[in-house]
Design an enzyme around this catalytic site. Structure first.
Site, mmCIF file in Angstrom:
data_model
loop_
_atom_site.group_PDB
_atom_site.id
_atom_site.type_symbol
_atom_site.label_atom_id
_atom_site.label_comp_id
_atom_site.label_asym_id
_atom_site.label_seq_id
_atom_site.Cartn_x
_atom_site.Cartn_y
_atom_site.Cartn_z
ATOM 1 N N TYR A 27 -14.089 -44.009 0.546
ATOM 2 C CA TYR A 27 -14.185 -44.258 1.986
ATOM 3 C C TYR A 27 -15.567 -44.758 2.383
ATOM 4 O O TYR A 27 -15.720 -45.385 3.430
ATOM 5 C CB TYR A 27 -13.829 -42.991 2.770
ATOM 6 C CG TYR A 27 -12.380 -42.619 2.604
ATOM 7 C CD1 TYR A 27 -11.383 -43.326 3.263
ATOM 8 C CD2 TYR A 27 -11.996 -41.589 1.748
ATOM 9 C CE1 TYR A 27 -10.047 -43.015 3.081
ATOM 10 C CE2 TYR A 27 -10.666 -41.269 1.564
ATOM 11 C CZ TYR A 27 -9.695 -41.982 2.233
ATOM 12 O OH TYR A 27 -8.374 -41.672 2.044
ATOM 13 N N HIS A 75 -9.349 -33.106 -1.550
ATOM 14 C CA HIS A 75 -9.624 -33.826 -2.796
ATOM 15 C C HIS A 75 -10.354 -32.905 -3.769
ATOM 16 O O HIS A 75 -11.334 -32.262 -3.395
ATOM 17 C CB HIS A 75 -10.507 -35.054 -2.530
ATOM 18 C CG HIS A 75 -9.783 -36.178 -1.865
ATOM 19 N ND1 HIS A 75 -10.430 -37.202 -1.199
ATOM 20 C CD2 HIS A 75 -8.453 -36.445 -1.751
ATOM 21 C CE1 HIS A 75 -9.542 -38.045 -0.712
ATOM 22 N NE2 HIS A 75 -8.339 -37.609 -1.034
ATOM 23 N N LYS A 132 -1.464 -31.069 -2.735
ATOM 24 C CA LYS A 132 -1.535 -31.744 -4.025
ATOM 25 C C LYS A 132 -2.469 -30.965 -4.940
ATOM 26 O O LYS A 132 -3.583 -30.643 -4.568
ATOM 27 C CB LYS A 132 -2.058 -33.173 -3.828
ATOM 28 C CG LYS A 132 -1.813 -34.077 -5.017
ATOM 29 C CD LYS A 132 -2.168 -35.498 -4.662
ATOM 30 C CE LYS A 132 -1.876 -36.428 -5.814
ATOM 31 N NZ LYS A 132 -2.228 -37.819 -5.490
ATOM 32 N N ARG A 176 -1.333 -34.990 4.365
ATOM 33 C CA ARG A 176 -0.345 -35.775 3.631
ATOM 34 C C ARG A 176 1.006 -35.509 4.276
ATOM 35 O O ARG A 176 1.229 -34.441 4.851
ATOM 36 C CB ARG A 176 -0.302 -35.369 2.153
ATOM 37 C CG ARG A 176 -1.615 -35.547 1.405
ATOM 38 C CD ARG A 176 -1.481 -35.066 -0.033
ATOM 39 N NE ARG A 176 -2.709 -35.265 -0.799
ATOM 40 C CZ ARG A 176 -3.678 -34.380 -0.943
ATOM 41 N NH1 ARG A 176 -3.559 -33.185 -0.362
ATOM 42 N NH2 ARG A 176 -4.759 -34.638 -1.644
ATOM 43 N N HIS A 232 0.104 -42.464 5.231
ATOM 44 C CA HIS A 232 -1.139 -42.489 4.457
ATOM 45 C C HIS A 232 -2.226 -43.290 5.169
ATOM 46 O O HIS A 232 -3.419 -42.996 5.017
ATOM 47 C CB HIS A 232 -0.883 -43.050 3.064
ATOM 48 C CG HIS A 232 -1.643 -42.314 2.002
ATOM 49 N ND1 HIS A 232 -1.560 -40.942 1.831
ATOM 50 C CD2 HIS A 232 -2.538 -42.744 1.065
ATOM 51 C CE1 HIS A 232 -2.344 -40.570 0.833
ATOM 52 N NE2 HIS A 232 -2.954 -41.639 0.361
ATOM 53 N N ARG A 243 -3.944 -40.932 7.431
ATOM 54 C CA ARG A 243 -4.847 -40.060 6.653
ATOM 55 C C ARG A 243 -6.127 -40.822 6.298
ATOM 56 O O ARG A 243 -7.233 -40.283 6.400
ATOM 57 C CB ARG A 243 -4.117 -39.579 5.403
ATOM 58 C CG ARG A 243 -4.935 -38.692 4.460
ATOM 59 C CD ARG A 243 -3.998 -38.122 3.400
ATOM 60 N NE ARG A 243 -4.698 -37.701 2.206
ATOM 61 C CZ ARG A 243 -5.264 -36.507 2.039
ATOM 62 N NH1 ARG A 243 -5.241 -35.625 3.020
ATOM 63 N NH2 ARG A 243 -5.857 -36.187 0.901
#
Length: 282
Positions: free
Chosen positions: A258, A249, A157, A132, A223, A226
């Site tokens: 994805y 994640h 995150k 990120r 992004h 990414r």
């Protein structure tokens, strides 16, 4: 106004203790401040009137969703959990993340001069490590393990650290860039045009990608790089749980989007091949 400032300061401390990222704290504080300055009360009805006002101003469902999250968080901070539960975010249609083709990635990299070692490193870390933009800017020299060829992404995150192995080519890019540095900043990548070498800002990253994207004739954002990292990894047969860990994640469902991108990629390839059509067409 002074009272509101005090409330916002306490609220930001609460968010920090909750492990929210600096960007989330900034956005939540902005909307809560607007709400309070507009006379907002700790009632769901008051919040709904505020949301209706933003809708009239042209806010999309996606933007309103963020405002709802901010207000629900603030209501809980004040101890009004029941009112917070009454606020429901508007439905946002799920869209597949946009990613670049491998050829587009190569084309953008080709327009970044080899002499611009910092700029090339920024691009390669976003694409080659799936970082990120906030994680990239917060990387420190000490986060790079040259012996084991990996970087430690700290406090991403959700405030979770993770380890990301990096290829030898990327490791050499880091070394080459650091050899150009003569400052004592602890950060891995710093701003170029300042006397004091401050850490890299997200604004600079966005600016650089736009500059090189325009030069290559390709729209690109941090992004998107990414997303491209994840999509290309999946296309190469990498296990989705490994991709989940590399991306940081917490939920597998976030990564599974994805698979839809890859299915679309395969569908287009099949349509292009026209194998069955070739059997039945005269």
């Amino acid at each position: 106004m002074e009272a509101i400032n005090e409330v916002i300061e306490e609220y930001e401390t609460y968010l920090d203790l909750e492990g929210k990222s600096p960007n989330t704290i900034r956005m939540y504080s902005y909307y809560v401040r607007r709400y309070l300055e507009g006379g907002g009360e700790l009632k769901a009805r008051s919040a709904l009137r505020f949301l209706a006002k933003l809708r009239r101003e042209g806010y999309s469902n996606k933007s309103l969703n963020l405002v709802v999250q901010a207000l629900r968080s603030y209501f809980r901070f004040e101890g009004y959990d029941e009112e917070a539960e009454k606020l429901r975010p508007p439905k946002v249609p799920k869209s597949l993340p946009k990613s670049l083709t491998r050829e587009e990635v190569r084309k953008i990299l080709s327009v970044i001069p080899p002499t611009k070692k910092r700029d090339r490193l920024i691009f390669l870390l976003l694409y080659g490590a799936g970082l990120r933009v906030s994680e990239l800017c917060n990387l420190k020299k000490s986060d790079v393990d040259f012996e084991r060829s990996l970087i430690i992404v700290r406090g991403g995150k959700g405030a979770k650290d993770r380890v990301v192995p990096i290829p030898a080519f990327l490791l050499e890019g880091i070394k080459a860039y650091l050899e150009t540095r003569d400052d004592d900043s602890e950060y891995l990548i710093v701003e170029d045009r300042r006397e004091r070498k401050d850490k890299l800002s997200p604004k600079t990253v966005w600016y650089l990608l736009k500059k090189y994207g325009d030069r290559a004739g390709i729209r690109v954002t941090p992004h998107m790089l990414r997303h491209s990292f994840a999509t290309h990894m999946l296309e190469n047969g990498v296990d989705i749980r490994a991709i989940q860990e590399l991306l940081g994640h917490s939920n597998l469902s976030t990564t599974q989007i994805y698979t839809k991108v890859t299915v679309e990629h395969l569908r287009k390839a099949q349509e292009k091949a026209r194998l069955i059509e070739g059997l039945i067409e005269k």
